[in-house]
Design an enzyme around this catalytic site. Sequence first.
Site, PDB file in Angstrom:
ATOM      1  NE  ARG A   1      49.807  49.340  76.933  1.00 36.08           N
ATOM      2  CZ  ARG A   1      49.291  48.616  77.899  1.00 36.08           C
ATOM      3  NH1 ARG A   1      48.160  48.973  78.466  1.00 36.08           N
ATOM      4  NH2 ARG A   1      49.884  47.525  78.313  1.00 36.08           N
ATOM      5  CB  CYS A   2      48.201  48.802  68.970  1.00 34.48           C
ATOM      6  SG  CYS A   2      47.853  47.797  67.515  1.00 34.48           S
ATOM      7  CE  LYS A   3      55.724  44.366  65.145  1.00 32.19           C
ATOM      8  NZ  LYS A   3      56.159  43.004  64.943  1.00 32.19           N
TER       9      LYS A   3
ATOM     10  NE  ARG B   1      54.974  50.342  68.959  1.00 32.75           N
ATOM     11  CZ  ARG B   1      54.489  49.310  69.658  1.00 32.75           C
ATOM     12  NH1 ARG B   1      53.489  49.501  70.500  1.00 32.75           N
ATOM     13  NH2 ARG B   1      55.015  48.112  69.537  1.00 32.75           N
TER      14      ARG B   1
END
Length: 113
Positions: free
Chosen positions: A9-11, A14
């Site tokens: 969920r973390c940019k 990713r």
Amino acid sequence: MITIYHNARCKKSREGLEIVKNSGKEYKIREYLKEPLSEEELAELIDKMNISPIQLVRKNEKIWKEEYKDKDLSDKELITVMTRNPKLIERPIVENDREAVIGRPADNIDKVL
């Protein structure tokens, strides 16, 4: 073998995963929110990063501000807090056999690839 401690969920996490994938090296993903680290595992990672536990804490998280910010916690207590509340762990962490880094900024990841 490269391990990335990842939160999908973390940019930033990713982005870190993309760097690892594009390196062509063999890697595995550990989604540490689904498969939390033990205190021993977290302590070993912190040693590999050559940092103090407080440097791994996400200090803007609500739970940190409400429950721990004003407490004088030992390194061991900080590790316990992070294993019980894995959202507090900075991400991503990328590890090889010898060392580990926090992937912020993303170029830190190159150090372990």
